[in-house]
Design a protein around this motif. Structure first.
Motif, PDB file in Angstrom:
ATOM      1  N   GLY A  42       6.903  24.323 -13.031  1.00  0.00           N
ATOM      2  CA  GLY A  42       8.230  24.917 -13.176  1.00  0.00           C
ATOM      3  C   GLY A  42       9.324  23.940 -12.768  1.00  0.00           C
ATOM      4  N   GLY A  43      10.567  24.267 -13.136  1.00  0.00           N
ATOM      5  CA  GLY A  43      11.703  23.401 -12.837  1.00  0.00           C
ATOM      6  C   GLY A  43      11.974  23.239 -11.350  1.00  0.00           C
ATOM      7  N   LYS A  44      11.508  24.191 -10.538  1.00  0.00           N
ATOM      8  CA  LYS A  44      11.728  24.075  -9.087  1.00  0.00           C
ATOM      9  C   LYS A  44      10.484  23.517  -8.384  1.00  0.00           C
ATOM     10  CE  LYS A  44      15.194  27.677  -8.785  1.00  0.00           C
ATOM     11  NZ  LYS A  44      15.085  28.576  -9.941  1.00  0.00           N
ATOM     12  N   GLU A  45       9.286  23.816  -8.963  1.00  0.00           N
ATOM     13  CA  GLU A  45       8.034  23.358  -8.345  1.00  0.00           C
ATOM     14  C   GLU A  45       7.946  21.829  -8.333  1.00  0.00           C
ATOM     15  OE1 GLU A  45       5.258  27.108  -9.749  1.00  0.00           O
ATOM     16  OE2 GLU A  45       5.217  25.250 -10.894  1.00  0.00           O
ATOM     17  N   LYS A  46       8.355  21.238  -9.451  1.00  0.00           N
ATOM     18  CA  LYS A  46       8.196  19.782  -9.586  1.00  0.00           C
ATOM     19  C   LYS A  46       9.000  19.015  -8.522  1.00  0.00           C
ATOM     20  CE  LYS A  46       9.271  17.982 -13.562  1.00  0.00           C
ATOM     21  NZ  LYS A  46       9.199  17.639 -14.975  1.00  0.00           N
ATOM     22  N   PRO A  47      10.325  19.286  -8.373  1.00  0.00           N
ATOM     23  CA  PRO A  47      11.057  18.567  -7.314  1.00  0.00           C
ATOM     24  C   PRO A  47      10.516  18.849  -5.915  1.00  0.00           C
ATOM     25  CG  PRO A  47      12.563  19.834  -8.687  1.00  0.00           C
ATOM     26  CD  PRO A  47      11.202  20.131  -9.163  1.00  0.00           C
ATOM     27  N   LEU A  70       0.826  -1.203   0.000  1.00  0.00           N
ATOM     28  CA  LEU A  70       0.000   0.000   0.000  1.00  0.00           C
ATOM     29  C   LEU A  70       0.866   1.263   0.000  1.00  0.00           C
ATOM     30  CD1 LEU A  70      -2.848  -1.227   2.356  1.00  0.00           C
ATOM     31  CD2 LEU A  70      -2.849  -1.104  -0.133  1.00  0.00           C
ATOM     32  N   ALA A  71       2.006   1.209   0.716  1.00  0.00           N
ATOM     33  CA  ALA A  71       2.921   2.362   0.713  1.00  0.00           C
ATOM     34  C   ALA A  71       3.448   2.605  -0.707  1.00  0.00           C
ATOM     35  CB  ALA A  71       4.079   2.120   1.673  1.00  0.00           C
ATOM     36  N   LEU A  72       3.813   1.503  -1.397  1.00  0.00           N
ATOM     37  CA  LEU A  72       4.298   1.629  -2.789  1.00  0.00           C
ATOM     38  C   LEU A  72       3.222   2.251  -3.683  1.00  0.00           C
ATOM     39  CD1 LEU A  72       6.226  -1.590  -3.902  1.00  0.00           C
ATOM     40  CD2 LEU A  72       7.128   0.656  -3.464  1.00  0.00           C
ATOM     41  N   ALA A  73       1.975   1.762  -3.532  1.00  0.00           N
ATOM     42  CA  ALA A  73       0.874   2.281  -4.356  1.00  0.00           C
ATOM     43  C   ALA A  73       0.667   3.773  -4.093  1.00  0.00           C
ATOM     44  CB  ALA A  73      -0.397   1.492  -4.078  1.00  0.00           C
ATOM     45  N   CYS A  74       0.730   4.174  -2.802  1.00  0.00           N
ATOM     46  CA  CYS A  74       0.520   5.591  -2.455  1.00  0.00           C
ATOM     47  C   CYS A  74       1.633   6.469  -3.044  1.00  0.00           C
ATOM     48  CB  CYS A  74       0.469   5.776  -0.940  1.00  0.00           C
ATOM     49  SG  CYS A  74      -1.011   5.112  -0.225  1.00  0.00           S
ATOM     50  N   VAL A  75       2.885   5.987  -2.945  1.00  0.00           N
ATOM     51  CA  VAL A  75       4.015   6.741  -3.511  1.00  0.00           C
ATOM     52  C   VAL A  75       3.775   6.956  -5.015  1.00  0.00           C
ATOM     53  CG1 VAL A  75       6.483   6.610  -4.081  1.00  0.00           C
ATOM     54  CG2 VAL A  75       5.717   5.988  -1.800  1.00  0.00           C
ATOM     55  N   GLY A  76       3.377   5.869  -5.696  1.00  0.00           N
ATOM     56  CA  GLY A  76       3.125   5.943  -7.137  1.00  0.00           C
ATOM     57  C   GLY A  76       2.011   6.918  -7.477  1.00  0.00           C
ATOM     58  N   VAL A  77       0.939   6.872  -6.701  1.00  0.00           N
ATOM     59  CA  VAL A  77      -0.213   7.741  -6.986  1.00  0.00           C
ATOM     60  C   VAL A  77       0.180   9.211  -6.781  1.00  0.00           C
ATOM     61  CG1 VAL A  77      -2.531   8.395  -6.207  1.00  0.00           C
ATOM     62  CG2 VAL A  77      -1.983   5.990  -6.569  1.00  0.00           C
ATOM     63  N   ILE A  78       0.884   9.525  -5.679  1.00  0.00           N
ATOM     64  CA  ILE A  78       1.268  10.931  -5.435  1.00  0.00           C
ATOM     65  C   ILE A  78       2.182  11.427  -6.560  1.00  0.00           C
ATOM     66  CG2 ILE A  78       2.518  12.497  -3.875  1.00  0.00           C
ATOM     67  CD1 ILE A  78       1.535  10.786  -1.531  1.00  0.00           C
ATOM     68  N   ALA A  79       3.211  10.638  -6.891  1.00  0.00           N
ATOM     69  CA  ALA A  79       4.132  11.052  -7.963  1.00  0.00           C
ATOM     70  C   ALA A  79       3.398  11.134  -9.301  1.00  0.00           C
ATOM     71  CB  ALA A  79       5.303  10.084  -8.046  1.00  0.00           C
ATOM     72  N   GLY A  80       2.461  10.186  -9.532  1.00  0.00           N
ATOM     73  CA  GLY A  80       1.680  10.180 -10.773  1.00  0.00           C
ATOM     74  C   GLY A  80       0.815  11.422 -10.913  1.00  0.00           C
ATOM     75  N   VAL A  81       0.199  11.829  -9.805  1.00  0.00           N
ATOM     76  CA  VAL A  81      -0.658  13.034  -9.841  1.00  0.00           C
ATOM     77  C   VAL A  81       0.203  14.271 -10.151  1.00  0.00           C
ATOM     78  CG1 VAL A  81      -2.084  14.557  -8.395  1.00  0.00           C
ATOM     79  CG2 VAL A  81      -2.483  12.094  -8.374  1.00  0.00           C
ATOM     80  N   ILE A  82       1.404  14.335  -9.551  1.00  0.00           N
ATOM     81  CA  ILE A  82       2.306  15.470  -9.836  1.00  0.00           C
ATOM     82  C   ILE A  82       2.710  15.439 -11.322  1.00  0.00           C
ATOM     83  CG2 ILE A  82       4.576  16.481  -9.293  1.00  0.00           C
ATOM     84  CD1 ILE A  82       4.104  15.196  -6.409  1.00  0.00           C
ATOM     85  N   GLY A  83       2.972  14.238 -11.833  1.00  0.00           N
ATOM     86  CA  GLY A  83       3.314  14.072 -13.251  1.00  0.00           C
ATOM     87  C   GLY A  83       2.164  14.509 -14.151  1.00  0.00           C
ATOM     88  N   LEU A  84       0.943  14.141 -13.760  1.00  0.00           N
ATOM     89  CA  LEU A  84      -0.249  14.511 -14.532  1.00  0.00           C
ATOM     90  C   LEU A  84      -0.414  16.031 -14.558  1.00  0.00           C
ATOM     91  CD1 LEU A  84      -2.662  13.160 -15.987  1.00  0.00           C
ATOM     92  CD2 LEU A  84      -3.923  13.314 -13.858  1.00  0.00           C
ATOM     93  N   MET A  85      -0.181  16.655 -13.387  1.00  0.00           N
ATOM     94  CA  MET A  85      -0.259  18.121 -13.320  1.00  0.00           C
ATOM     95  C   MET A  85       0.774  18.729 -14.255  1.00  0.00           C
ATOM     96  SD  MET A  85      -0.732  18.519  -9.244  1.00  0.00           S
ATOM     97  CE  MET A  85       0.010  20.093  -9.040  1.00  0.00           C
ATOM     98  N   LEU A  89       7.371  19.534  -5.081  1.00  0.00           N
ATOM     99  CA  LEU A  89       6.129  18.765  -4.891  1.00  0.00           C
ATOM    100  C   LEU A  89       6.424  17.272  -4.725  1.00  0.00           C
ATOM    101  CD1 LEU A  89       3.676  20.455  -7.422  1.00  0.00           C
ATOM    102  CD2 LEU A  89       3.369  20.266  -4.974  1.00  0.00           C
ATOM    103  N   LEU A  90       7.475  16.819  -5.435  1.00  0.00           N
ATOM    104  CA  LEU A  90       7.810  15.383  -5.369  1.00  0.00           C
ATOM    105  C   LEU A  90       8.283  14.952  -3.981  1.00  0.00           C
ATOM    106  CD1 LEU A  90       9.482  14.651  -8.800  1.00  0.00           C
ATOM    107  CD2 LEU A  90       7.556  13.430  -7.831  1.00  0.00           C
ATOM    108  N   LEU A  91       8.749  15.923  -3.181  1.00  0.00           N
ATOM    109  CA  LEU A  91       9.175  15.593  -1.813  1.00  0.00           C
ATOM    110  C   LEU A  91       8.022  14.925  -1.055  1.00  0.00           C
ATOM    111  CD1 LEU A  91      11.089  18.862  -0.795  1.00  0.00           C
ATOM    112  CD2 LEU A  91      12.117  16.686  -1.384  1.00  0.00           C
TER     113      LEU A  91
END
Lengths: 82, 334
Positions: free
Chosen positions: B107-112, B85-100, B114-116
């Motif tokens: 921006g080049g600074k916003e993405k990293p 479930l932790a793996l799935a959550c990590v993927g979903v959060i990063a995926g949503v940021i990617g979708l955005m 948000l990925l935190l």
């Protein structure tokens, strides 16, 4: 195999060996480093700061060396081609 | 011996799930490609002479495949359900940021930054333990530095995979190579968790690779590359193969490091293109000054090459660094 590809494989080995050496160096020489045996919190804190600064210095020096090495190879190969 | 029998029985239990995941992702992708073209969700394949229009944002299906597999695995193996479930959550959060990023271009600074956030599910789950295994040293207890460095690790891992996803089939190909090497490293170190966690990631990647390889029919976009990079890094952390993962990923990290060193944290679409396409349809290094150093740029640095040849060289480099990762796991005292 192109010469640049062989250089890339060598670069990967260089980074791998540097990682192994860096871990060994930090763990065996920097982590056991103690400024003074003391129970004073300021001394313990300063000791930790020195260790962290030394580790950052090693990593930063290594990254600079790595970058300069690759940049030189890249520019040299590019000039040769064009 | 019994350990390898355990690993085999786990893999056998996972076979129906892997087949289901592969079929679902394969079917969804074939439908998605047609729909995306119809709706105008397309990108241009710049490394082909005829500049074909390819369906974009296929990473959504890939992310769905991961989530489906990880959720079903958590039912099959309740002992390590928090890991899945932790793996799935990590993927979903990063995926949503990617979708955005795909939709509104971050921006080049916003993405990293948000990925935190994608490191939070690991830190808050019971699956995480602050023990880092290092070569020559063995297990170390880093209760402060290690949890803090997780934020940087996941951000770097996700961005590194995102920055290498420039040619057909590279992202899923290198992910399959790296995850497979992590499974071997887990078997060597005697940590069985990675054997449970890896197959639900490999199946969707294999199905996606079929459509993303040369000539690509679909692009994953940042949704696919960021979620894959973040999930792979999380897999290395939960599977206790962090150092081996770092070694396996050396060519990808090199590429990211060179780009950041030469172009800074600018948005990658705004950075000067380091390569160009020749009359013969080969990839060549650009003559422009101030172009960023990239892995592809280095590979075509001395001679223009066809896209498939560049991809093959990247895979060879990844296979080589994966072998070094396996060698590294032998240097870690059990």
């Amino acid at each position: 195999m192109e010469r640049i590809h062989a250089i890339l494989f060598l670069l990967v080995i260089f980074v791998w060996l540097s990682l192994l050496f860096g871990v060994w160096l930090i763990y065996h020489f920097i982590v056991p480093l103690t400024v003074a045996n003391s129970r004073c919190y300021i001394v313990i804190f300063l000791n930790a700061v020195i260790k962290i600064l030394l580790s950052i210095g090693i990593i930063a020096g290594w990254l600079t060396l790595w970058y300069k090495l690759t940049k030189r190879v890249f520019e040299w190969e590019r000039r040769r081609w064009h | 011996m019994s350990f390898f029998l355990d690993a085999t029985s786990i893999l056998l239990k996972l076979v129906p799930l892997i087949l289901l995941q592969y079929t679902v992702v394969e079917l969804l992708l074939s439908r998605y490609i047609a729909k995306a073209k119809e709706k105008g969700i397309i990108g241009i394949d710049v490394h082909k002479r005829d500049k074909p229009r390819v369906a974009e944002m296929g990473g959504i299906i890939l992310l769905f495949g991961y989530t489906l597999g990880l959720s079903l695995s958590s039912i099959l193996f309740p002992r390590i359900a928090p890991h899945f479930l932790a793996l799935a959550c990590v993927g979903v959060i990063a995926g949503v940021i990617g979708l955005m990023d795909d939709v509104i271009t971050l921006g080049g600074k916003e993405k990293p930054l948000l990925l935190l956030l994608s490191a939070l599910p690991i830190l808050t789950s019971s699956a995480f333990s602050p023990r880092l295994e290092l070569p020559f040293i063995g297990s170390t207890r880093l209760t402060i530095i290690y949890p803090l460095s997780l934020f940087i690790l996941i951000t770097v891992g996700a961005n590194a995979i995102n920055l290498i996803d420039v040619l057909n089939g590279v992202m899923p190909g290198i992910s399959i190579i790296v995850i497979s090497s992590m499974v071997i490293c887990g078997l060597i170190s005697g940590d069985v968790d990675v054997v449970y966690l890896a197959p639900p990631l490999l199946a969707p990647l294999a199905a996606y690779f079929r459509y993303n390889r040369y000539p690509a029919k679909v692009f994953g976009g940042d949704t696919g590359s960021l979620s894959t990079g973040a999930i792979m890094t999380a897999l290395a952390i939960l599977g206790k193969v962090e150092f081996e993962y770092l070694v396996a990923l050396i060519p990808v990290v090199m590429n990211g490091f060179y780009i950041v060193s030469t172009a800074g944290l600018s948005e990658h679409r705004k950075v000067k293109r380091p390569t160009l396409l020749t009359e013969g349809g080969e990839i060549s290094i650009s003559r422009e000054e101030g172009i960023p150093i990239t892995l592809v740029g280095l590979i075509v640095g001395s001679k223009p090459l066809k896209e498939q040849e560049v991809v093959k060289t990247i895979f060879l480099l990844m296979a080589f660094s994966s072998c070094l990762a396996i060698l590294t796991s032998l240097l870690i005292p059990v």
